[in-house]
Design a protein around this motif. Sequence first.
Motif, PDB file in Angstrom:
ATOM      1  N   ARG A  99      -3.016 -33.585 -70.686  1.00  0.00           N
ATOM      2  CA  ARG A  99      -4.099 -32.426 -70.898  1.00  0.00           C
ATOM      3  C   ARG A  99      -3.543 -31.505 -69.844  1.00  0.00           C
ATOM      4  NH1 ARG A  99     -10.302 -32.344 -71.655  1.00  0.00           N
ATOM      5  NH2 ARG A  99      -9.774 -33.154 -73.764  1.00  0.00           N
ATOM      6  N   MET A 100      -3.463 -31.932 -68.419  1.00  0.00           N
ATOM      7  CA  MET A 100      -3.303 -31.237 -67.243  1.00  0.00           C
ATOM      8  C   MET A 100      -1.942 -30.514 -67.394  1.00  0.00           C
ATOM      9  SD  MET A 100      -6.097 -31.164 -65.829  1.00  0.00           S
ATOM     10  CE  MET A 100      -5.519 -30.049 -64.753  1.00  0.00           C
ATOM     11  N   ARG A 101      -0.931 -31.159 -67.862  1.00  0.00           N
ATOM     12  CA  ARG A 101       0.561 -30.610 -67.813  1.00  0.00           C
ATOM     13  C   ARG A 101       0.564 -29.396 -69.002  1.00  0.00           C
ATOM     14  NH1 ARG A 101       2.419 -35.930 -67.494  1.00  0.00           N
ATOM     15  NH2 ARG A 101       2.643 -36.367 -69.540  1.00  0.00           N
ATOM     16  N   GLU A 102      -0.188 -29.743 -70.060  1.00  0.00           N
ATOM     17  CA  GLU A 102      -0.361 -28.573 -71.126  1.00  0.00           C
ATOM     18  C   GLU A 102      -1.111 -27.284 -70.589  1.00  0.00           C
ATOM     19  OE1 GLU A 102      -2.029 -30.417 -74.277  1.00  0.00           O
ATOM     20  OE2 GLU A 102      -0.510 -31.979 -74.897  1.00  0.00           O
ATOM     21  N   MET A 103      -2.031 -27.620 -69.715  1.00  0.00           N
ATOM     22  CA  MET A 103      -3.029 -26.484 -69.156  1.00  0.00           C
ATOM     23  C   MET A 103      -2.185 -25.818 -68.090  1.00  0.00           C
ATOM     24  SD  MET A 103      -6.739 -28.303 -69.117  1.00  0.00           S
ATOM     25  CE  MET A 103      -7.404 -26.606 -68.572  1.00  0.00           C
ATOM     26  N   ILE A 104      -1.407 -26.675 -67.212  1.00  0.00           N
ATOM     27  CA  ILE A 104      -0.825 -25.799 -66.301  1.00  0.00           C
ATOM     28  C   ILE A 104       0.430 -24.984 -66.860  1.00  0.00           C
ATOM     29  CG2 ILE A 104       0.952 -26.504 -64.325  1.00  0.00           C
ATOM     30  CD1 ILE A 104      -0.946 -28.731 -63.614  1.00  0.00           C
ATOM     31  N   GLN A 105       0.867 -25.641 -67.961  1.00  0.00           N
ATOM     32  CA  GLN A 105       2.143 -24.751 -68.485  1.00  0.00           C
ATOM     33  C   GLN A 105       1.627 -23.653 -69.007  1.00  0.00           C
ATOM     34  OE1 GLN A 105       4.450 -27.106 -71.163  1.00  0.00           O
ATOM     35  NE2 GLN A 105       6.104 -25.715 -71.275  1.00  0.00           N
TER      36      GLN A 105
END
Length: 469
Positions: A99-105
């Motif tokens: 989830r964090m990778r998606e939000m950061i991207q």
Amino acid sequence: MRKIGLAILSLILIISAARAQQKKRTLDKIAGVVGSNIILQSDIELKYATYVAQGMPPNEAAKCQILQQLVTQKLLAAQAVIDSIDVKDDEVDNSVDRRMREMIQRAGGQDRLEQFLGRSVIQYKDEVRPDIKESLIAQKMQQKITANVNTTPQDVKKFFDGIPKDSLPTFNKEVEIGEIVFSPKLNNSEKEAYKNKCEELRKRVLAGEDFGKLARLYSQDPGSAPQGGDLGFADRSAYVKDFTAWAFKLKAGEISPVFESEIGFHFLQVIERRGEQVHVRHILIIPAVTEDALNRAKAKADSIYNLLQTNKKINFSEAAAFYSDNKDTKYNGGMMLNAENVEARSTYIPTDKLDPQVALVVDTMKVGSISKPFLFTGQDGKKGYKILYLKSTTNAHRANLEQDYPKIKEYANNQKINLTVSEWFEKKRKETFIRIDPQYQGCPMLKGWSTPATAEIKTEDTKPAEVKH
């Protein structure tokens, strides 16, 4: 870009409002009660902020759906405790990191996301981890509830016969297509310059330069470069073979030598090891395809095409398994899968969902024929050559059991699953005390969910928690 900009602006407004509330020391309130568990308004606001941060359009009505999801999640999670269903920490960590990778991207980098959220990524991960864990447990409970659902041929026929004839769906023209993919491969001399570039970056890290800064400047991994090469925690299944070997061999703080994988040249640093998960960061250099390498791929494709035309002892499926460079299709006889129905492993693909490059070639083919090699560009921008095999064509038509049994069975099965889950919820809701705050009682999907007033317990004396921001 405009949609992302609006989503980010909306997220800023949400966080700004939350900060203003915090300054005023406004107290949180209870939005819902499920048995002995409470749902706070801040839980809904945090999920709504995540909803917007993931690129969805701002919509206050979404909070109704969020509350419904939280109520059903808590009903499932409560039953999971009784049934001794749990999830491992590794599963939770993987879900949080994903989830964090998606939000950061989506936010355009970790720094920007932290600015929008008004907290560090570490703080945010700590806040959402309990909810994500509960969500995973609820999913497992739902799977257990529907584990014995079985759809027989009689069920499929009954389902189909129950559809009014004028309401039968129309299926577009579909095709079954096999492919053999030939990717250009560089020789050692062509790779040398890229390997040397990776070696130079590694030397700079060893000499004391900041790993994260160099990754942001030079790494060609679009998913991790904005985060300084950070890949978060993952298990062995997350990476390609060569990467996994080094990631799980090194100790925390150690840096690997430069190594080659099917993606390109890397070196990585292990940040932390936690059981069967490892937290690493890396720098990736991807060699550019040369014209000579592309010509070699074409020559090989021409050779295999000629072999299929002249040697009847080898069929397309065998050739795909032996020669194709696409691992997603080579072990499936070269057959492409419907991207919208991967779980069912359907090989029937609507022509309007085909890659335009493939559709252009298929349009000129007859059933049973094999195309000449043609140049294509993949979603990653890399070029290569393909040979196609047109196995079958089904024209647009009204649904019928003879042609569409697998699709109709899937619809019938989904209906049985939904009915099973709905029946479970109806029974569980009647057995469980549920209170919905008046603010949400107007939500259509929550109508009738509150326990009648005569059965309610007093919650007004519950001391509200302070808003978490």
